[in-house]
Design an enzyme around this catalytic site. Structure first.
Site, mmCIF file in Angstrom:
data_model
loop_
_atom_site.group_PDB
_atom_site.id
_atom_site.type_symbol
_atom_site.label_atom_id
_atom_site.label_comp_id
_atom_site.label_asym_id
_atom_site.label_seq_id
_atom_site.Cartn_x
_atom_site.Cartn_y
_atom_site.Cartn_z
ATOM 1 N N ASP A 219 8.410 -3.946 -3.513
ATOM 2 C CA ASP A 219 7.163 -4.625 -3.136
ATOM 3 C C ASP A 219 6.725 -5.483 -4.332
ATOM 4 O OD1 ASP A 219 4.678 -5.261 -2.135
ATOM 5 O OD2 ASP A 219 3.933 -3.231 -2.041
ATOM 6 N N LYS B 227 9.616 -7.537 -0.295
ATOM 7 C CA LYS B 227 8.497 -8.428 0.047
ATOM 8 C C LYS B 227 8.405 -9.481 -1.053
ATOM 9 C CE LYS B 227 5.629 -4.722 2.066
ATOM 10 N NZ LYS B 227 4.456 -3.850 1.778
ATOM 11 N N ASP C 40 6.395 5.812 4.293
ATOM 12 C CA ASP C 40 5.274 6.560 4.869
ATOM 13 C C ASP C 40 3.948 5.826 4.716
ATOM 14 O OD1 ASP C 40 5.117 6.971 1.988
ATOM 15 O OD2 ASP C 40 3.526 8.394 2.472
HETATM 16 P P1 IMP Z 1 6.275 -1.550 -5.939
HETATM 17 O O1 IMP Z 1 6.220 -0.815 -7.246
HETATM 18 O O2 IMP Z 1 5.008 -2.319 -5.680
HETATM 19 O O3 IMP Z 1 7.484 -2.444 -5.793
HETATM 20 O O4 IMP Z 1 6.276 -0.479 -4.794
HETATM 21 C C1 IMP Z 1 7.380 0.192 -4.503
HETATM 22 C C2 IMP Z 1 7.124 1.500 -3.811
HETATM 23 O O5 IMP Z 1 5.889 1.545 -3.095
HETATM 24 C C3 IMP Z 1 8.205 1.666 -2.784
HETATM 25 O O6 IMP Z 1 9.284 2.363 -3.328
HETATM 26 C C4 IMP Z 1 7.528 2.400 -1.678
HETATM 27 O O7 IMP Z 1 7.662 3.789 -1.891
HETATM 28 C C5 IMP Z 1 6.084 2.006 -1.771
HETATM 29 N N1 IMP Z 1 5.780 0.906 -0.815
HETATM 30 C C6 IMP Z 1 5.735 -0.426 -1.073
HETATM 31 N N2 IMP Z 1 5.450 -1.137 0.022
HETATM 32 C C7 IMP Z 1 5.323 -0.243 1.012
HETATM 33 C C8 IMP Z 1 5.047 -0.365 2.441
HETATM 34 O O8 IMP Z 1 4.860 -1.454 3.018
HETATM 35 N N3 IMP Z 1 5.015 0.810 3.134
HETATM 36 C C9 IMP Z 1 5.236 2.038 2.559
HETATM 37 N N4 IMP Z 1 5.491 2.192 1.253
HETATM 38 C C10 IMP Z 1 5.539 1.063 0.489
#
Ligand code: IMP
Ligand code: MG
Length: 176
Positions: free
Chosen positions: A104, A132, A160
């Site tokens: 994300d 994303k 989740d």
């Molecule tokens: P980041 O550190 O922002 O890249 O987030 C990564 C983590 O957040 C992922 O491994 C997911 O566990 C969780 N995450 C990010 N986006 C989503 C979503 O749309 N739905 C559910 N979990 C998410």
């Protein structure tokens, strides 16, 4: 449409399409690591289903290991990444493929990559089912990617919403 914690979600990526993407990634990995025995390092909890399906379709002797970080609360990233389960010393001098459900903002993956690097593996690559691009704040190279998706919250296939939805075989998107 389904409801989770009273929020509406619409079908987004069906189970067949997910399995096709998993097979495509598994074939690429089998080719890229021919004659090697890479370690699939799953990032808990979200990656458990993707790793399980991926491992079954990779035509190589793979090792399987897990680590755990968390950054999400509800439907948005807290920006703080906490480690809950560390990386095994056994990845030293091994080819490691980090397996994630979704990248994300990329903050979790940046932390994960640093933790993996500290164990001195032979190489590191990233496999993520979802990405994303519009939410990304950390520069990352995702070598194996299932789908680039819109910057909206999704659940299912490991992902989740406050503990619910991980066991759904397909992916749903929050309806706004
Ligand atoms: P980041 O550190 O922002 O890249 O987030 C990564 C983590 O957040 C992922 O491994 C997911 O566990 C969780 N995450 C990010 N986006 C989503 C979503 O749309 N739905 C559910 N979990 C998410
Ligand atoms: Mg995750």
């Amino acid at each position: 449409m389904i409801f989770i914690h009273n929020r509406p979600f619409i079908p987004y990526i069906e189970a067949n399409a997910i399995q096709e993407a998993v097979l495509r990634i598994a074939s690429q990995i089998s080719k890229d690591y021919a004659d090697e025995a890479p370690v699939l390092l799953g990032v808990l909890n979200g990656a458990f289903m993707f790793l399980s399906d991926l491992a079954k379709k990779i035509d190589l002797p793979v090792d399987i290991s897990f680590m755990k970080v968390a950054s999400y609360s509800g439907v948005s990233s807290t920006g703080q990444v906490k480690m809950h389960l560390g990386v095994s010393d056994e990845i030293r001098d091994r080819h490691v493929i980090i397996v994630e459900d979704i990248v994300d903002t990329g903050r979790s993956m940046a932390v994960v990559q640093n933790l993996v690097q500290e164990k001195k593996p032979k190489s590191i690559a990233v496999a993520a089912l979802l990405h994303k691009p519009d939410a990304l704040v950390e520069e990352l190279d995702i070598k194996y990617l299932g789908f680039s998706i819109a910057d909206k919250f999704v659940v299912g296939y490991g992902l989740d919403f406050d503990g619910i939805g991980r066991n759904l075989p397909e992916i749903f998107q929050l309806k706004d």
